[in-house]
Motif scaffolding. Sequence first.
Motif, PDB file in Angstrom:
ATOM      1  N   GLU A  48       0.853  -1.180   0.000  1.00 20.16           N
ATOM      2  CA  GLU A  48       0.000   0.000   0.000  1.00 20.16           C
ATOM      3  C   GLU A  48       0.897   1.242   0.000  1.00 20.16           C
ATOM      4  O   GLU A  48       1.737   1.401   0.878  1.00 20.16           O
ATOM      5  CB  GLU A  48      -0.892   0.021   1.237  1.00 20.16           C
ATOM      6  CG  GLU A  48      -1.881  -1.111   1.292  1.00 20.16           C
ATOM      7  CD  GLU A  48      -2.667  -1.140   2.590  1.00 20.16           C
ATOM      8  OE1 GLU A  48      -2.673  -0.134   3.343  1.00 20.16           O
ATOM      9  OE2 GLU A  48      -3.274  -2.185   2.863  1.00 20.16           O
ATOM     10  N   ILE A  49       0.733   2.083  -1.005  1.00 16.14           N
ATOM     11  CA  ILE A  49       1.467   3.342  -1.089  1.00 16.14           C
ATOM     12  C   ILE A  49       0.467   4.442  -0.731  1.00 16.14           C
ATOM     13  O   ILE A  49      -0.474   4.678  -1.485  1.00 16.14           O
ATOM     14  CB  ILE A  49       2.052   3.588  -2.499  1.00 16.14           C
ATOM     15  CG1 ILE A  49       2.827   2.370  -3.014  1.00 16.14           C
ATOM     16  CG2 ILE A  49       2.911   4.857  -2.499  1.00 16.14           C
ATOM     17  CD1 ILE A  49       4.060   2.005  -2.234  1.00 16.14           C
ATOM     18  N   SER A  50       0.659   5.068   0.411  1.00 13.34           N
ATOM     19  CA  SER A  50      -0.300   6.072   0.871  1.00 13.34           C
ATOM     20  C   SER A  50      -0.274   7.295  -0.043  1.00 13.34           C
ATOM     21  O   SER A  50       0.731   7.554  -0.723  1.00 13.34           O
ATOM     22  CB  SER A  50       0.018   6.501   2.307  1.00 13.34           C
ATOM     23  OG  SER A  50       1.209   7.269   2.338  1.00 13.34           O
ATOM     24  N   PRO A  51      -1.357   8.061  -0.079  1.00 15.62           N
ATOM     25  CA  PRO A  51      -1.363   9.284  -0.885  1.00 15.62           C
ATOM     26  C   PRO A  51      -0.206  10.222  -0.518  1.00 15.62           C
ATOM     27  O   PRO A  51       0.354  10.890  -1.387  1.00 15.62           O
ATOM     28  CB  PRO A  51      -2.718   9.931  -0.559  1.00 15.62           C
ATOM     29  CG  PRO A  51      -3.586   8.786  -0.148  1.00 15.62           C
ATOM     30  CD  PRO A  51      -2.658   7.820   0.553  1.00 15.62           C
ATOM     31  N   GLN A  52       0.193  10.234   0.747  1.00  9.25           N
ATOM     32  CA  GLN A  52       1.284  11.095   1.188  1.00  9.25           C
ATOM     33  C   GLN A  52       2.643  10.626   0.684  1.00  9.25           C
ATOM     34  O   GLN A  52       3.584  11.402   0.653  1.00  9.25           O
ATOM     35  CB  GLN A  52       1.303  11.166   2.729  1.00  9.25           C
ATOM     36  CG  GLN A  52       0.098  11.828   3.321  1.00  9.25           C
ATOM     37  CD  GLN A  52      -1.121  10.908   3.462  1.00  9.25           C
ATOM     38  OE1 GLN A  52      -1.100   9.738   3.093  1.00  9.25           O
ATOM     39  NE2 GLN A  52      -2.207  11.464   3.977  1.00  9.25           N
TER      40      GLN A  52
END
Length: 152
Positions: A48-52
């Motif tokens: 999972e690559i967070s929006p941040q």
Amino acid sequence: MNMQEAAEQADRMLDGTLDAVRPPVRWTHRPTTTGTCDVWRRRAVMTEISPQRRGAFLGVVERYWRGAGYEISSVRNSREFPAVYARSPDGFGISLTVGGRGQVFLEAATPCVRHSGVPRPRTPANGPDYQGGPVPWPNVRDDFWSSSGAAV
């Protein structure tokens, strides 16, 4: 160069790209497709690559590609669905796109080469291997890439 050799070169391009990402991410193969004279190799990032963290992720990949001599041909500056497209000196295309739920996809496309058989990729996925079935949404958490804190 034939399609098998071109597919192996595409795999090396994808391997190098993913090896440049630190901390490392988990990924799986997506279906290989072939045309009359070209091959597409695909991978999906399962971390999972967070929006941040998406901007940092794209930055790492873009810097690696530039350092490898790839020419950045296009950038999609979308907050939700960013992408980077490049071309290698020998005519291979490579792209990173962010899709639904922030899932990152990498694709390498070969130039037109002599027709031949194309084997499965030799590099094993470093996460579950979904070849032959649907790839689920990102399902691996990482202390850095999945963090909602500001990237440093």
